[in-house]
Scaffold this motif. Structure first.
Motif, PDB file in Angstrom:
ATOM      1  N   ALA A 283       0.841  -1.212   0.000  1.00 39.98           N
ATOM      2  CA  ALA A 283       0.000   0.000   0.000  1.00 39.98           C
ATOM      3  C   ALA A 283       0.873   1.257   0.000  1.00 39.98           C
ATOM      4  N   GLN A 284       2.080   1.151   0.579  1.00 41.23           N
ATOM      5  CA  GLN A 284       2.958   2.329   0.644  1.00 41.23           C
ATOM      6  C   GLN A 284       3.929   2.418  -0.522  1.00 41.23           C
ATOM      7  N   GLY A 285       3.815   1.476  -1.459  1.00 35.82           N
ATOM      8  CA  GLY A 285       4.605   1.590  -2.697  1.00 35.82           C
ATOM      9  C   GLY A 285       5.975   0.945  -2.651  1.00 35.82           C
ATOM     10  N   LEU A 286       6.352   0.381  -1.502  1.00 31.66           N
ATOM     11  CA  LEU A 286       7.676  -0.254  -1.429  1.00 31.66           C
ATOM     12  C   LEU A 286       7.645  -1.609  -2.141  1.00 31.66           C
ATOM     13  N   VAL A 287       6.492  -2.290  -2.045  1.00 36.54           N
ATOM     14  CA  VAL A 287       6.313  -3.598  -2.677  1.00 36.54           C
ATOM     15  C   VAL A 287       5.392  -3.421  -3.878  1.00 36.54           C
ATOM     16  N   THR A 288       5.726  -4.110  -4.967  1.00 36.25           N
ATOM     17  CA  THR A 288       4.943  -3.972  -6.194  1.00 36.25           C
ATOM     18  C   THR A 288       3.651  -4.785  -6.118  1.00 36.25           C
ATOM     19  N   GLU A 289       3.778  -6.033  -5.637  1.00 43.01           N
ATOM     20  CA  GLU A 289       2.582  -6.892  -5.542  1.00 43.01           C
ATOM     21  C   GLU A 289       2.825  -7.985  -4.502  1.00 43.01           C
ATOM     22  N   VAL A 290       1.757  -8.370  -3.823  1.00 42.95           N
ATOM     23  CA  VAL A 290       1.846  -9.412  -2.787  1.00 42.95           C
ATOM     24  C   VAL A 290       1.081 -10.642  -3.281  1.00 42.95           C
ATOM     25  N   PHE A 291       1.638 -11.830  -3.011  1.00 41.22           N
ATOM     26  CA  PHE A 291       1.021 -13.086  -3.437  1.00 41.22           C
ATOM     27  C   PHE A 291       0.818 -13.982  -2.218  1.00 41.22           C
ATOM     28  N   PRO A 292      -0.215 -14.832  -2.238  1.00 39.63           N
ATOM     29  CA  PRO A 292      -0.355 -15.808  -1.148  1.00 39.63           C
ATOM     30  C   PRO A 292       0.879 -16.709  -1.137  1.00 39.63           C
ATOM     31  N   ASP A 293       1.360 -17.031   0.060  1.00 35.15           N
ATOM     32  CA  ASP A 293       2.598 -17.813   0.134  1.00 35.15           C
ATOM     33  C   ASP A 293       2.477 -19.152  -0.604  1.00 35.15           C
ATOM     34  N   SER A 294       1.258 -19.741  -0.580  1.00 28.73           N
ATOM     35  CA  SER A 294       1.095 -21.077  -1.178  1.00 28.73           C
ATOM     36  C   SER A 294       1.346 -21.074  -2.694  1.00 28.73           C
ATOM     37  N   THR A 295       1.110 -19.953  -3.354  1.00 24.38           N
ATOM     38  CA  THR A 295       1.294 -19.919  -4.819  1.00 24.38           C
ATOM     39  C   THR A 295       2.385 -18.928  -5.235  1.00 24.38           C
ATOM     40  N   PHE A 296       3.070 -18.370  -4.233  1.00 19.91           N
ATOM     41  CA  PHE A 296       4.030 -17.281  -4.479  1.00 19.91           C
ATOM     42  C   PHE A 296       5.063 -17.636  -5.554  1.00 19.91           C
ATOM     43  N   GLN A 297       5.783 -18.740  -5.324  1.00 24.49           N
ATOM     44  CA  GLN A 297       6.894 -19.066  -6.236  1.00 24.49           C
ATOM     45  C   GLN A 297       6.373 -19.299  -7.648  1.00 24.49           C
ATOM     46  N   LYS A 298       5.298 -20.067  -7.760  1.00 27.49           N
ATOM     47  CA  LYS A 298       4.785 -20.419  -9.089  1.00 27.49           C
ATOM     48  C   LYS A 298       4.350 -19.156  -9.840  1.00 27.49           C
ATOM     49  N   GLU A 299       3.568 -18.321  -9.148  1.00 27.58           N
ATOM     50  CA  GLU A 299       3.035 -17.134  -9.833  1.00 27.58           C
ATOM     51  C   GLU A 299       4.134 -16.155 -10.215  1.00 27.58           C
ATOM     52  N   VAL A 300       5.066 -15.954  -9.277  1.00 30.25           N
ATOM     53  CA  VAL A 300       6.094 -14.943  -9.537  1.00 30.25           C
ATOM     54  C   VAL A 300       7.034 -15.390 -10.649  1.00 30.25           C
ATOM     55  N   TRP A 301       7.470 -16.655 -10.598  1.00 32.19           N
ATOM     56  CA  TRP A 301       8.442 -17.082 -11.618  1.00 32.19           C
ATOM     57  C   TRP A 301       7.798 -17.171 -12.993  1.00 32.19           C
ATOM     58  N   THR A 302       6.536 -17.505 -13.054  1.00 31.69           N
ATOM     59  CA  THR A 302       5.856 -17.513 -14.356  1.00 31.69           C
ATOM     60  C   THR A 302       5.860 -16.097 -14.937  1.00 31.69           C
ATOM     61  N   ARG A 303       5.571 -15.132 -14.080  1.00 27.52           N
ATOM     62  CA  ARG A 303       5.560 -13.747 -14.537  1.00 27.52           C
ATOM     63  C   ARG A 303       6.959 -13.291 -14.964  1.00 27.52           C
ATOM     64  N   LEU A 304       7.971 -13.643 -14.160  1.00 27.87           N
ATOM     65  CA  LEU A 304       9.333 -13.192 -14.465  1.00 27.87           C
ATOM     66  C   LEU A 304       9.817 -13.788 -15.790  1.00 27.87           C
ATOM     67  N   LYS A 305       9.420 -15.047 -16.029  1.00 27.96           N
ATOM     68  CA  LYS A 305       9.839 -15.674 -17.291  1.00 27.96           C
ATOM     69  C   LYS A 305       9.249 -14.928 -18.489  1.00 27.96           C
ATOM     70  N   ALA A 306       8.045 -14.447 -18.332  1.00 28.32           N
ATOM     71  CA  ALA A 306       7.439 -13.672 -19.431  1.00 28.32           C
ATOM     72  C   ALA A 306       8.212 -12.362 -19.620  1.00 28.32           C
ATOM     73  N   PHE A 307       8.562 -11.685 -18.508  1.00 32.57           N
ATOM     74  CA  PHE A 307       9.340 -10.432 -18.616  1.00 32.57           C
ATOM     75  C   PHE A 307      10.660 -10.689 -19.348  1.00 32.57           C
ATOM     76  N   ALA A 308      11.261 -11.846 -19.043  1.00 32.63           N
ATOM     77  CA  ALA A 308      12.602 -12.130 -19.579  1.00 32.63           C
ATOM     78  C   ALA A 308      12.577 -12.446 -21.069  1.00 32.63           C
ATOM     79  N   LYS A 309      11.382 -12.516 -21.651  1.00 30.13           N
ATOM     80  CA  LYS A 309      11.304 -12.745 -23.102  1.00 30.13           C
ATOM     81  C   LYS A 309      11.220 -11.423 -23.876  1.00 30.13           C
TER      82      LYS A 309
END
Ligand SMILES: CCCCC/C=C/CC(=O)SCCNC(=O)CCNC(=O)[C@H](O)C(C)(C)COP(=O)(O)OP(=O)(O)OC[C@H]1O[C@@H](n2cnc3c(N)ncnc32)[C@H](O)[C@@H]1OP(=O)(O)O
Length: 364
Positions: A283-309
């Motif tokens: 909410a204060q802008g330090l973090v871009t987005e928050v994910f539930p811990d249970s899906t954190f790794q999967k969601e974040v790395w999928t997104r990062l892989k798209a950025f890296a293309k």
């Protein structure tokens, strides 16, 4: 195996579609058009769309590719799609592998695990039993890893932590090995090291992303103001207890935090040591987005892989345009913060706080 003699099932077709999403390399426009045409033929049959105008180049190329398949039966199109995808297999990765880590692993690091895959260099703090506290060796290794990442063929660089913490910040035992020149020399050496360390983050030429897997303390929080994006698990917390430790802000946070979150919110964190949840930090802008811990790794790395293309030169140039007008200011802030801290490290307030922690009289 002779695949043409086989009949691709709907499941084979779906698997092939998923594999296409995981292609490591762009297969080029010609192949992409073929894939598009075969997909449309397999799912809708012969081309049934009106021909696009000549100026709508992309739609026209797609239409031409689909129309060229004429009356090819759906089943045959499905098989050809599966065969085409399987011919691209050398550039495919295992669909079960979400997080990079198995490709090129750099050796020669004691405190980090550094891997490079899918256009992403991942630098993982690897002192989980010490909550990834950053000792002198780790400061040097992070700088070495960043310098290597700035020159490798990756598009983005990611910092993350191994274990339950992102990092508990500066290793407080860094203050204990006193050189022959005494505590003054120690404070001076630390200030020189800190300035060089933070300087590497200011000057890093590619997008730098933090994957904050758990609580973050001290310098691991302040540095986030120099990152280009920060993704956090909802387990993460953000804590800068500098006053409690008799210290003062570093990592350019005295400049970046008030800009990011307003001067008053920065004061609560940097002076009064207020610990933020991931949601509050977002909410204060330090973090871009928050994910539930249970899906954190999967969601974040999928997104990062798209950025890296994304096209590498455009990404690098955009980072430079954004950082350019702040770089000089950031270096000046860094120098000043290190000077101030050098004095703080010699103070009784700081000495007492470190002694209390090391003799386990206090914890955060
Ligand atoms: C070149 C110099 C540059 C200096 C730049 C300055 C930066 C400023 C900062 O970063 S200030 C922040 C400093 N960090 C702290 O004050 C955190 C101190 N740690 C704690 O308060 C706690 O350990 C905790 C809250 C992070 C975690 O508590 P928990 O009970 O869950 O776990 P333990 O305390 O048992 O920790 C497990 C072991 O890890 C060691 N450890 C954790 N953090 C640090 C640390 N920052 N420095 C040194 N050691 C740390 C802890 O001592 C335990 O080790 P042990 O199992 O051997 O006892």
């Amino acid at each position: 195996m002779n695949r043409t003699a086989m009949r691709a099932s709907q499941k084979d077709f779906e698997n092939a579609m998923n594999q296409v999403k995981l292609l490591k390399k762009d297969p080029g426009n010609e192949v992409k058009l073929k894939l598009y045409a075969l997909y449309k033929q397999a799912t809708e049959g012969p081309c049934n769309m009106p021909k696009p105008g000549v100026f709508d180049l992309i739609s026209k190329a797609k239409w031409d590719a689909w129309n060229a398949l004429g009356s090819l039966p759906k089943e045959a199109a499905r098989q050809n799609y599966v065969d085409l995808v399987s011919s691209l297999s050398p550039s495919l990765e295992s669909s079960s592998q979400v997080e990079p880590g198995t490709d090129r692993k750099s050796t020669g690091f004691e405190t980090l695990v550094v891997t490079s895959e899918d256009g992403i260099t991942k630098i993982m703090f690897n002192r989980p039993t010490k909550k990834n506290a950053i000792n002198t060796e780790m400061y040097h290794e992070i700088m070495r890893a960043l310098k290597a990442a700035s020159k490798d063929d990756s598009i983005i660089t990611v910092l993350t932590g191994n274990g339950d913490y992102y990092s508990s910040g500066n290793d407080l035992t860094n203050f204990t090995d006193i050189p022959p020149g005494g505590v003054e020399e120690k404070a001076k050496n630390n200030a020189v090291l800190l300035r060089e360390f933070v300087g590497c983050f200011i000057d890093f030429p590619k997008p730098l992303i933090a994957v904050v897997n758990g609580p973050a303390v001290g310098i691991s929080v302040t540095l986030l103001g120099l990152f280009d994006a920060v993704y956090a698990s909802d387990r993460a917390t953000f804590h800068t207890p500098f006053s409690h430790l008799g210290q003062s802000p570093e990592g350019c946070s005295s400049y970046t935090f008030p800009k990011i979150m307003s001067p008053a919110k920065a004061t609560e964190m940097l002076i009064f040591g207020k610990k933020l949840t991931a949601g509050e930090a977002c909410a204060q802008g330090l973090v871009t987005e928050v994910f539930p811990d249970s899906t954190f790794q999967k969601e974040v790395w999928t997104r990062l892989k798209a950025f890296a293309k994304l096209p590498p030169n455009a990404v690098r140039i955009s980072k430079e345009v954004i950082r350019k007008r702040e770089r000089e200011k950031l270096h000046a802030v860094n120098a000043e913060e290190c000077n101030v801290l050098q004095g703080r490290w010699l103070s009784d307030e700081c000495t007492n706080a470190v002694v209390n922690f090391l003799s386990r009289k206090s914890k955060l």
